[in-house]
Write a protein that holds these residues in place. Structure first.
Motif, PDB file in Angstrom:
ATOM      1  N   UNK A  32      -3.670  -4.256  -2.457  1.00 51.78           N
ATOM      2  CA  UNK A  32      -2.615  -3.447  -2.568  1.00 51.78           C
ATOM      3  C   UNK A  32      -3.123  -2.239  -3.634  1.00 51.78           C
ATOM      4  N   UNK A  33      -3.417  -2.778  -4.828  1.00 52.02           N
ATOM      5  CA  UNK A  33      -3.672  -1.877  -5.991  1.00 52.02           C
ATOM      6  C   UNK A  33      -4.829  -0.997  -5.762  1.00 52.02           C
ATOM      7  N   UNK A  34      -5.940  -1.640  -4.808  1.00 59.02           N
ATOM      8  CA  UNK A  34      -7.253  -0.899  -4.570  1.00 59.02           C
ATOM      9  C   UNK A  34      -6.941   0.134  -3.596  1.00 59.02           C
ATOM     10  N   UNK A  35      -6.058  -0.091  -2.888  1.00 64.08           N
ATOM     11  CA  UNK A  35      -5.764   0.783  -1.890  1.00 64.08           C
ATOM     12  C   UNK A  35      -4.730   1.974  -2.350  1.00 64.08           C
ATOM     13  N   UNK A  36      -3.752   1.734  -3.304  1.00 60.42           N
ATOM     14  CA  UNK A  36      -3.307   2.845  -4.006  1.00 60.42           C
ATOM     15  C   UNK A  36      -4.154   3.604  -4.872  1.00 60.42           C
ATOM     16  N   UNK A  37      -5.066   3.070  -5.511  1.00 58.51           N
ATOM     17  CA  UNK A  37      -5.930   3.767  -6.330  1.00 58.51           C
ATOM     18  C   UNK A  37      -6.783   4.639  -5.406  1.00 58.51           C
ATOM     19  N   UNK A  64       2.249   2.946  -0.421  1.00 61.75           N
ATOM     20  CA  UNK A  64       3.123   2.479   0.520  1.00 61.75           C
ATOM     21  C   UNK A  64       2.874   0.777   0.538  1.00 61.75           C
ATOM     22  N   UNK A  65       1.733   0.447   0.848  1.00 65.83           N
ATOM     23  CA  UNK A  65       1.420  -0.898   0.859  1.00 65.83           C
ATOM     24  C   UNK A  65       1.792  -1.512  -0.315  1.00 65.83           C
ATOM     25  N   UNK A  66       1.251  -1.220  -1.597  1.00 63.40           N
ATOM     26  CA  UNK A  66       1.685  -2.040  -2.737  1.00 63.40           C
ATOM     27  C   UNK A  66       3.076  -2.137  -2.729  1.00 63.40           C
ATOM     28  N   UNK A  67       3.868  -1.255  -2.578  1.00 63.69           N
ATOM     29  CA  UNK A  67       5.448  -1.073  -2.748  1.00 63.69           C
ATOM     30  C   UNK A  67       5.820  -2.223  -1.796  1.00 63.69           C
ATOM     31  N   UNK A  68       5.341  -2.148  -0.585  1.00 63.29           N
ATOM     32  CA  UNK A  68       5.776  -3.334   0.296  1.00 63.29           C
ATOM     33  C   UNK A  68       5.656  -4.848  -0.238  1.00 63.29           C
ATOM     34  N   UNK A  69       4.330  -5.070  -0.830  1.00 57.60           N
ATOM     35  CA  UNK A  69       4.170  -6.222  -1.289  1.00 57.60           C
ATOM     36  C   UNK A  69       4.869  -6.479  -2.473  1.00 57.60           C
ATOM     37  N   UNK A  70       5.106  -5.606  -3.411  1.00 57.15           N
ATOM     38  CA  UNK A  70       5.875  -5.877  -4.636  1.00 57.15           C
ATOM     39  C   UNK A  70       7.373  -5.997  -4.175  1.00 57.15           C
ATOM     40  N   UNK A  71       7.902  -5.189  -3.360  1.00 58.46           N
ATOM     41  CA  UNK A  71       9.561  -5.443  -2.931  1.00 58.46           C
ATOM     42  C   UNK A  71       9.460  -6.825  -2.542  1.00 58.46           C
ATOM     43  N   UNK A  72       8.512  -7.593  -1.679  1.00 51.76           N
ATOM     44  CA  UNK A  72       8.698  -8.736  -0.966  1.00 51.76           C
ATOM     45  C   UNK A  72       8.567  -9.627  -2.200  1.00 51.76           C
ATOM     46  N   UNK A  73       7.687  -9.632  -3.139  1.00 52.11           N
ATOM     47  CA  UNK A  73       7.445 -10.530  -3.974  1.00 52.11           C
ATOM     48  C   UNK A  73       8.332 -10.503  -5.200  1.00 52.11           C
ATOM     49  N   UNK A  74       8.676  -9.334  -5.779  1.00 52.50           N
ATOM     50  CA  UNK A  74       9.665  -9.666  -6.697  1.00 52.50           C
ATOM     51  C   UNK A  74      11.160 -10.010  -6.199  1.00 52.50           C
ATOM     52  N   UNK A  75      11.451  -9.646  -5.281  1.00 55.61           N
ATOM     53  CA  UNK A  75      12.972 -10.236  -4.650  1.00 55.61           C
ATOM     54  C   UNK A  75      12.649 -11.747  -4.572  1.00 55.61           C
ATOM     55  N   UNK A  76      11.551 -12.148  -4.085  1.00 55.77           N
ATOM     56  CA  UNK A  76      11.509 -13.583  -3.885  1.00 55.77           C
ATOM     57  C   UNK A  76      11.433 -14.485  -5.183  1.00 55.77           C
ATOM     58  N   UNK A  77      10.795 -13.514  -6.404  1.00 57.21           N
ATOM     59  CA  UNK A  77      10.761 -13.846  -7.747  1.00 57.21           C
ATOM     60  C   UNK A  77      12.070 -14.173  -8.242  1.00 57.21           C
TER      61      UNK A  77
END
Length: 675
Positions: A32-37, A64-77
């Motif tokens: 996700x970070x690579x794609x956003x970069x 957008x991909x990184x946001x999607x991953x972050x949203x799922x992950x940090x909400x579970x966190x």
């Protein structure tokens, strides 16, 4: 193939929770970070003249991909964590910090943004585009883009360190919360406790394979014990444990972390040319400056303190007369306040709880949202969830158009942090003429249903549910073009207006009639109870206001002055609390070491905003009072000017468009009975 890096192919693109494995997260974040970069590099390397569309708008839609991953992950966190997820958080947080710094400190990108910013007067932008441009420009300038190289390097190091410290702070608080159990084996120690609290404690005991009853520092267990338990020694024991989170001589002590965080924040602000961290933060708030916040807090303090002192004396006399208590201590406050409240209003939570069955209260919130904003909520079973406790809803408008997905997660469990919050898995935005609709969630910690009883809420929990639901409406009704300005992406001292205004309906007979029915008999809550709820709403409001102000002042104390000479957390706190203290100090306890709002959440230099937003919500609800609490015209104006607009314009502009004037504190003081 990693499911997190693909566009979700589920209904409404919801998160496919059951197919996500913990092992997916680290590689997904890296991809996700690579794609956003790569998306940012494409903007930087474009040879055309920079325009609003090819630079500012393109940046807003990137990642957008990184946001999607972050949203799922940090909400579970936050809501469903475990050791593995905590480990991943430690690993990816520095990567995310580094990535956001890579963008903020990208000189070529800043040059393009600045070129557009410098000629913004000639660009004929909409109000929303102007806000986005301003926000993008400041996201650079406020993060060091105008600094020389060596200072940029220092800033990066500070940010990495701060993000690690704040994670560590939160994990220490969680560990301390989980480490303590009050194990009761003698039934007489349960004296005074409501049946629901006793049943809950027995279930906790069973789950940890102990005889008797277990009480914890989680709110649904802690609060009833502090409010009702007759055993003063045990209340003291529990209160001391609660107040000493992060302040004990063990590996979870947060004192050093607190001092490090405030000093690093100050250093960061100075590096960027601000007097203090509060000056830096408040530039992007309705309040604008520390001076304004101090005068706001002091003004309220002046009005609330005489009432608070009077209330405290009344409480002290009451405890002395009732039980011969010579000195009222912190662990006596909730207990005697509840007894006094019962004597004055003959109203206690246990009487009210049967009328507030969780499902009915939630449906009441849905009905009210329907009357005000034309929304309908339908429970659906074909959307994946991260835990069995979660319920999922499809939200539509009066014409049957799809508005949002709504997740509700109501009960405590081991991997879930305390408290209540609203969050989102996907923001609303418009791209390629398609209005992408949001996925919104509220997370709370209410008493679980037992074998014999559904989940019954205290009145306080009813207002909590409405509060979080108000935030959810802000997210669900969002209607903006750019994702970073959507929903709750507003100034921090404006974000609590939609949530706090919703609480007002909990006190209105017309609204209560929609959901306050006895869970066994179905009879509506008696009018006299409603009357008492309204009368008791301002009970001890002076003391409650003083308490909120003390937290706001502690926050400003840490952040509006140079903290470099502070080396004793406790001593510093005592100084900050000098004007607001009613109870004797407890030497074993400290507030800051578990003050997650300001050391882990985003409330640093912003705790005052709860009171600030109360002024807004009281003033705004006055209009509903005048016109009728379900008045469609007022509701539509609130939806069109506040709820749907997100952060597209300065909040004071939006507010005045709805209200016709700036907010006045009188409405709050009147409601609180302090005038």
């Amino acid at each position: 193939m990693n499911i997190l890096t693909q566009k979700f192919t589920t209904k409404h693109d919801t998160a496919p929770f059951t197919q996500i494995k913990n092992d997916d997260f680290s590689p997904a974040f890296k991809e996700g970070i690579a794609s956003a970069k790569a998306e940012i590099d494409a903007i930087v390397n474009a040879t055309e003249t920079p325009t609003f569309e090819n630079t500012i708008a393109a940046m807003s839609y990137s990642g957008a991909m990184l946001d999607r991953i972050s949203n799922v992950f940090f909400n579970l966190h936050s809501a469903e964590t475990n050791d593995e997820i905590q480990q991943i958080a430690q690993e990816v947080s520095p990567l995310l910090s580094e990535f956001s710094n890579d963008i903020r400190l990208n000189a070529a990108l800043f040059e393009k943004v600045k070129a557009i910013y410098d000629r913004k007067e000639t660009l004929n932008l909409t109000a929303e585009q102007e806000t986005l441009l301003d926000k993008q420009y400041k996201s650079f300038s406020r993060n060091g883009a105008n600094l020389p190289e060596e200072k940029k390097t220092t800033l990066r190091a500070l940010d990495m360190e701060l993000s690690k410290l704040s994670l560590e702070f939160g994990e220490n608080v969680l560990a301390e919360t989980n480490a303590f159990q009050l194990h009761v084996t003698d039934e007489k120690d349960l004296s005074g406790l409501p049946e629901g609290a006793i049943e809950g404690a027995r279930e906790i005991a069973k789950s940890v394979e102990k005889e008797g009853w277990v009480f914890t520092l989680d709110y649904p267990s802690y609060i009833p014990f502090m409010t009702y338990a007759d055993n003063r020694e045990l209340r003291k024991k529990l209160a001391l444990a609660f107040g000493s989170k992060g302040f004990q001589k063990n590996k979870h002590n947060n004192q050093e972390i607190v001092l490090k965080i405030v000093k690093l924040r100050h250093e960061r602000a100075q590096l960027l040319g601000y007097n203090s961290y509060a000056n830096f933060v408040l530039e992007e708030r309705m309040a604008e400056s520390p001076e304004k916040v101090h005068s706001f807090l002091n003004d309220l303090l002046e009005k609330a303190k005489p009432a608070a002192e009077k209330e405290f004396k009344q409480l002290t006399d009451f405890a002395r007369d009732l039980d011969g208590i010579d000195q009222l201590e912190k662990w006596d406050g909730a207990y005697y306040s509840e007894k006094l409240k019962q004597q004055l209003f003959n109203l206690d939570d246990e009487k009210l709880k049967p009328y507030f069955q969780l499902e009915k209260v939630l449906n009441g919130a849905f009905t009210i949202a329907g009357k005000l904003y034309g929304l309908t909520f339908k429970e659906v079973h074909d959307i994946e969830k991260y835990h069995d406790d979660v319920t999922t809803y499809e939200v539509k408008d009066e014409n049957g158009n799809f508005i949002a997905i709504f997740y509700a997660d109501f009960f405590p469990r081991k991997g879930k942090r305390n408290g209540a919050w609203m969050t989102s898995y996907k923001s609303q935005y418009v791209k390629d003429d398609k209005n992408e609709r949001p996925h919104i969630s509220i997370v709370c910690n209410f008493t679980k249903p037992t074998e014999t009883k559904p989940s019954l809420l205290t009145f306080n929990e009813v207002t909590t549910l409405f509060h979080e639901f108000g935030h959810a409406l802000h997210g669900m009704l969002a209607n903006t073009t750019y994702p970073s300005l959507s929903g709750t992406s507003v100034y921090w001292d404006f974000v609590e207006l939609p949530s706090q205004i919703m609480e007002n309906w909990c006190y209105e007979p017309e609204a209560l009639a929609l959901f306050a029915n006895h869970y066994k008999t179905g009879e509506m809550i008696p009018m006299e109870y409603i009357q008492k709820i309204k009368e008791s709403a301002s009970f001890q409001e002076g003391m409650a206001t003083l308490r909120q102000l003390s937290f706001g002042m502690l926050d400003m104390g840490w952040h509006s002055k140079n903290p470099n000479n502070i080396n004793d957390v406790k001593a510093f706190e005592l100084e900050q609390f000098a004007n607001t203290q009613l109870y004797p100090d407890v030497p074993e306890n400290a507030m800051s070491t578990a003050f997650s709002h300001i050391f882990q959440g985003g409330y640093a230099s912003g705790y005052y905003s709860y009171k600030w937003a109360e002024v807004l919500d009281a003033d705004a609800f006055e209009l509903f009072r005048e016109k009728g609490i379900f008045d469609t015209e007022t509701a539509t104006s609130f939806k069109d000017n506040v709820l749907s607009k997100g952060g597209t314009e300065h909040p004071m502009k939006l507010y005045k468009r709805f209200r016709g004037q700036e907010p006045k504190p009188e409405a709050l003081l009147k409601r609180a009975g302090l005038l």
